[in-house]
Design a protein around this motif. Structure first.
Motif, PDB file in Angstrom:
ATOM      1  N   GLU A  50     -17.071  43.458 -16.432  1.00 47.03           N
ATOM      2  CA  GLU A  50     -18.463  43.652 -16.530  1.00 47.03           C
ATOM      3  C   GLU A  50     -19.139  42.197 -16.352  1.00 47.03           C
ATOM      4  N   SER A  51     -19.962  42.069 -15.091  1.00 47.89           N
ATOM      5  CA  SER A  51     -20.383  40.747 -14.738  1.00 47.89           C
ATOM      6  C   SER A  51     -21.867  40.715 -15.613  1.00 47.89           C
ATOM      7  N   SER A  52     -22.399  39.515 -15.360  1.00 44.18           N
ATOM      8  CA  SER A  52     -23.598  39.259 -16.116  1.00 44.18           C
ATOM      9  C   SER A  52     -24.800  39.285 -15.138  1.00 44.18           C
ATOM     10  N   ILE A  53     -24.651  39.958 -14.100  1.00 46.39           N
ATOM     11  CA  ILE A  53     -25.491  40.037 -12.886  1.00 46.39           C
ATOM     12  C   ILE A  53     -26.525  41.068 -13.277  1.00 46.39           C
ATOM     13  N   THR A  54     -27.405  41.076 -13.417  1.00 51.13           N
ATOM     14  CA  THR A  54     -28.600  42.033 -13.665  1.00 51.13           C
ATOM     15  C   THR A  54     -29.426  42.486 -12.712  1.00 51.13           C
ATOM     16  N   ASP A  55     -29.221  41.958 -11.554  1.00 51.83           N
ATOM     17  CA  ASP A  55     -30.172  42.633 -10.336  1.00 51.83           C
ATOM     18  C   ASP A  55     -30.018  44.085 -10.243  1.00 51.83           C
ATOM     19  N   THR A  56     -31.179  44.696 -10.353  1.00 48.49           N
ATOM     20  CA  THR A  56     -31.070  46.021 -10.068  1.00 48.49           C
ATOM     21  C   THR A  56     -30.203  46.500  -8.786  1.00 48.49           C
ATOM     22  N   ASN A  57     -30.192  45.715  -7.934  1.00 48.47           N
ATOM     23  CA  ASN A  57     -29.562  46.195  -6.378  1.00 48.47           C
ATOM     24  C   ASN A  57     -28.115  46.016  -6.571  1.00 48.47           C
ATOM     25  N   PHE A  58     -27.417  45.158  -7.621  1.00 43.96           N
ATOM     26  CA  PHE A  58     -26.040  44.869  -7.554  1.00 43.96           C
ATOM     27  C   PHE A  58     -25.316  46.008  -8.530  1.00 43.96           C
ATOM     28  N   TYR A  59     -24.466  46.522  -7.975  1.00 41.09           N
ATOM     29  CA  TYR A  59     -23.857  47.590  -8.598  1.00 41.09           C
ATOM     30  C   TYR A  59     -22.305  47.167  -8.840  1.00 41.09           C
ATOM     31  N   GLY A  60     -21.720  46.300  -8.095  1.00 35.16           N
ATOM     32  CA  GLY A  60     -20.540  45.621  -8.214  1.00 35.16           C
ATOM     33  C   GLY A  60     -20.028  44.921  -6.994  1.00 35.16           C
ATOM     34  N   GLY A  61     -18.829  44.148  -7.194  1.00 38.40           N
ATOM     35  CA  GLY A  61     -18.321  43.211  -6.089  1.00 38.40           C
ATOM     36  C   GLY A  61     -16.690  43.336  -6.436  1.00 38.40           C
ATOM     37  N   VAL A  62     -15.926  42.814  -5.496  1.00 41.81           N
ATOM     38  CA  VAL A  62     -14.673  42.564  -5.210  1.00 41.81           C
ATOM     39  C   VAL A  62     -14.285  40.995  -4.978  1.00 41.81           C
ATOM     40  N   HIS A  63     -13.488  40.411  -5.977  1.00 45.64           N
ATOM     41  CA  HIS A  63     -13.079  38.989  -5.501  1.00 45.64           C
ATOM     42  C   HIS A  63     -11.669  38.786  -5.508  1.00 45.64           C
ATOM     43  N   ILE A  64     -11.161  38.562  -4.110  1.00 38.24           N
ATOM     44  CA  ILE A  64      -9.654  38.628  -4.097  1.00 38.24           C
ATOM     45  C   ILE A  64      -9.236  37.040  -4.127  1.00 38.24           C
ATOM     46  N   GLY A  65      -8.515  36.763  -5.143  1.00 37.88           N
ATOM     47  CA  GLY A  65      -8.068  35.165  -5.354  1.00 37.88           C
ATOM     48  C   GLY A  65      -7.034  34.777  -4.699  1.00 37.88           C
ATOM     49  N   ASN A  66      -6.589  33.607  -4.930  1.00 41.22           N
ATOM     50  CA  ASN A  66      -5.211  33.046  -4.518  1.00 41.22           C
ATOM     51  C   ASN A  66      -4.043  34.075  -4.902  1.00 41.22           C
ATOM     52  N   GLY A  67      -3.346  34.468  -4.048  1.00 43.82           N
ATOM     53  CA  GLY A  67      -2.309  35.207  -4.392  1.00 43.82           C
ATOM     54  C   GLY A  67      -2.339  36.687  -4.203  1.00 43.82           C
ATOM     55  N   GLY A  68      -3.548  37.135  -3.883  1.00 46.17           N
ATOM     56  CA  GLY A  68      -3.993  38.487  -3.699  1.00 46.17           C
ATOM     57  C   GLY A  68      -4.384  39.056  -5.150  1.00 46.17           C
ATOM     58  N   LYS A  69      -4.849  38.263  -6.075  1.00 45.49           N
ATOM     59  CA  LYS A  69      -5.134  38.775  -7.321  1.00 45.49           C
ATOM     60  C   LYS A  69      -6.709  39.325  -7.237  1.00 45.49           C
ATOM     61  N   ILE A  70      -6.876  40.596  -7.661  1.00 43.53           N
ATOM     62  CA  ILE A  70      -7.924  41.362  -7.262  1.00 43.53           C
ATOM     63  C   ILE A  70      -8.847  41.562  -8.694  1.00 43.53           C
ATOM     64  N   THR A  71      -9.843  41.212  -8.545  1.00 45.47           N
ATOM     65  CA  THR A  71     -10.961  41.443  -9.836  1.00 45.47           C
ATOM     66  C   THR A  71     -12.100  42.047  -9.354  1.00 45.47           C
ATOM     67  N   ILE A  72     -12.766  43.211  -9.792  1.00 50.35           N
ATOM     68  CA  ILE A  72     -13.580  43.939  -9.571  1.00 50.35           C
ATOM     69  C   ILE A  72     -14.995  43.518 -10.746  1.00 50.35           C
ATOM     70  N   LEU A  73     -15.946  42.936 -10.268  1.00 51.27           N
ATOM     71  CA  LEU A  73     -16.893  42.967 -11.028  1.00 51.27           C
ATOM     72  C   LEU A  73     -17.907  44.202 -11.157  1.00 51.27           C
ATOM     73  N   THR A  74     -18.488  44.442 -12.030  1.00 52.97           N
ATOM     74  CA  THR A  74     -19.305  45.661 -12.049  1.00 52.97           C
ATOM     75  C   THR A  74     -20.541  45.210 -12.885  1.00 52.97           C
ATOM     76  N   SER A  75     -21.918  45.967 -12.631  1.00 55.92           N
ATOM     77  CA  SER A  75     -22.928  45.636 -13.141  1.00 55.92           C
ATOM     78  C   SER A  75     -23.341  46.033 -14.703  1.00 55.92           C
TER      79      SER A  75
END
Length: 127
Positions: A50-75
Motif C-alpha cells: 500500500e503506497s502513501s500516494i493519496t491522489d484520488t486519480n491514483f489506484y495503483g502501479g507496477v514497479h519491475i526492478g532489477n532481476g524482474g522483481k515485481i512490486t505492485i503499489l496500491t492506493s
C-alpha cells in the motif's frame, strides 16, 4: 507503507481438483482471476504494498526492478474488492496477457521511469 494480504480471499478450485500451479512462464488470465490472490502473488513472486500516494486519480502501479522483481503499489483506503481487482488486472497486464481494459474512468499509463530519471539527471548535471 503496509504490505497487503488477503486472508479472507476464499476462492478455491472445483472440489476434488488440485489447484493448478501458476508460474511466470505459464500464467493464464483464468489463473490470475480464479486462484486466491495469495496463491497468485506467491506463485508469481509478486509483492503488493500500500503506497502513501493519496491522489484520488491514483489506484495503483507496477514497479519491475532489477532481476524482474515485481512490486505492485496500491492506493490507501480503497475498497478491498477494488484493490483485489486492480492487483489482478495489473498482474495480467504486466505479463502481457489478453485481458479486457478496465471501464472508464480507469486507464493504464505505461511509463519507463528509468529513462525519465536518466533524462532528469542529465538535465540537472548539464545546467
Amino acid at each position: 507503507m503496509d504490505i497487503l494480504s488477503q486472508p479472507t480471499d476464499t476462492r478455491q478450485a472445483t472440489p476434488g481438483q488440485a489447484e493448478p500451479a501458476i508460474t511466470r512462464t505459464t500464467a493464464t488470465v483464468a489463473q490470475i482471476m480464479g486462484l486466491t490472490l495469495d496463491q497468485v502473488l506467491t506463485g508469481l513472486d509478486i509483492r503488493v504494498i500500500e503506497s502513501s500516494i493519496t491522489d484520488t486519480n491514483f489506484y495503483g502501479g507496477v514497479h519491475i526492478g532489477n532481476g524482474g522483481k515485481i512490486t505492485i503499489l496500491t492506493s490507501p483506503g480503497r475498497d478491498p474488492r477494488i484493490t483485489d481487482t486492480l492487483v489482478r488486472f495489473l498482474i495480467a497486464k504486466t505479463f502481457d496477457l489478453d485481458v479486457a481494459d478496465l471501464p472508464a474512468p480507469f486507464g493504464v499509463e505505461y511509463t519507463d521511469i528509468t529513462e525519465q530519471a536518466r533524462n532528469a539527471w542529465v538535465k540537472a548535471v548539464s545546467a
